[in-house]
Design an enzyme around this catalytic site. Structure first.
Site, PDB file in Angstrom:
ATOM      1  CB  CYS A   3      -0.989  -0.010   1.169  1.00  0.00           C
ATOM      2  SG  CYS A   3      -0.283   0.165   2.818  1.00  0.00           S
ATOM      3  CG  ASN A  51       4.456  -1.625   5.090  1.00  0.00           C
ATOM      4  OD1 ASN A  51       5.538  -1.940   5.567  1.00  0.00           O
ATOM      5  ND2 ASN A  51       3.499  -2.504   4.927  1.00  0.00           N
ATOM      6  CB  CYS A  70      -3.696   1.540   6.728  1.00  0.00           C
ATOM      7  SG  CYS A  70      -3.566   3.042   7.713  1.00  0.00           S
ATOM      8  NE  ARG A  71      -4.556   1.139   1.484  1.00  0.00           N
ATOM      9  CZ  ARG A  71      -4.415   1.800   0.357  1.00  0.00           C
ATOM     10  NH1 ARG A  71      -5.277   1.621  -0.626  1.00  0.00           N
ATOM     11  NH2 ARG A  71      -3.417   2.639   0.191  1.00  0.00           N
ATOM     12  CB  SER A  72       0.453  -3.526   2.793  1.00  0.00           C
ATOM     13  OG  SER A  72       1.156  -2.481   3.407  1.00  0.00           O
ATOM     14  CG  ASP A  87      -5.121   4.949   2.777  1.00  0.00           C
ATOM     15  OD1 ASP A  87      -5.231   4.521   3.944  1.00  0.00           O
ATOM     16  OD2 ASP A  87      -4.140   5.611   2.388  1.00  0.00           O
TER      17      ASP A  87
END
Length: 166
Positions: A10, A13, A15-17, A124
């Site tokens: 993301c 690095n 939140c999402r990943s 995001d």
């Protein structure tokens, strides 16, 4: 079985990943396939290098029995394009950034294409409401379950439940 290496990416690095890494790692462990996979995450930007995931990502993962607090943000490296069999971008902006800097032959795909089959971006949640992290978790869990199934694993922990991994 050849060990499969997957990198979730993301922007920062945090939140999402890291959530994707934690979810997929948990599913792999539940399936008894830890030796078959190498899993990591990175960001296209380096603003948060060395920092733990966002506290809201940590809290969301924890509420589903997954600990991502030990992860540390890092920026994608040129060696990642060679070292990972599959690099999954969380959205089209990160996909474009990855493709711009990729080495020839890198296998870069949109998470929404390969894992969800919808072509959607994983939003995001950083600037949104706390519930956005739960929404992202749910989409990532669905995609990670499908990804594990696509890669040929028997999924005992994904039996239709998209609210938890326990």
């Amino acid at each position: 079985m050849k060990r499969i290496s997957i990198l979730f990416v993301c922007m920062g690095n945090i939140c999402r990943s890291p959530l994707a890494q934690g979810i997929f790692g948990h599913l792999v462990a539940e399936a008894g396939l830890t030796r078959d996979y190498a899993i990591d995450s990175a960001g296209t930007g380096g603003w948060h290098e060395g920092e733990p995931p966002d506290r809201r990502s940590i809290a969301t993962a924890t509420s589903h029995g997954i600990d991502i607090s030990g992860q540390r943000a890092r920026r994608i490296r040129s060696s990642d394009f060679r070292d990972f069999d599959l690099i999954l971008a969380m959205d089209r902006d990160n996909l474009a950034a990855l493709e711009e800097s990729a080495l020839p032959g890198a296998n870069i795909r949109l998470f929404g294409d390969i894992a969800l089959g919808t072509g959607e971006d994983i939003p995001d949640p950083y600037y949104g409401v706390p519930e956005g992290f739960e929404l992202v978790y749910t989409r990532l869990l669905t995609g990670c379950c499908r990804l594990l199934e696509t890669l040929g694993a028997e999924r005992t922990s994904c039996s239709g439940n998209t609210s938890s991994v326990r």
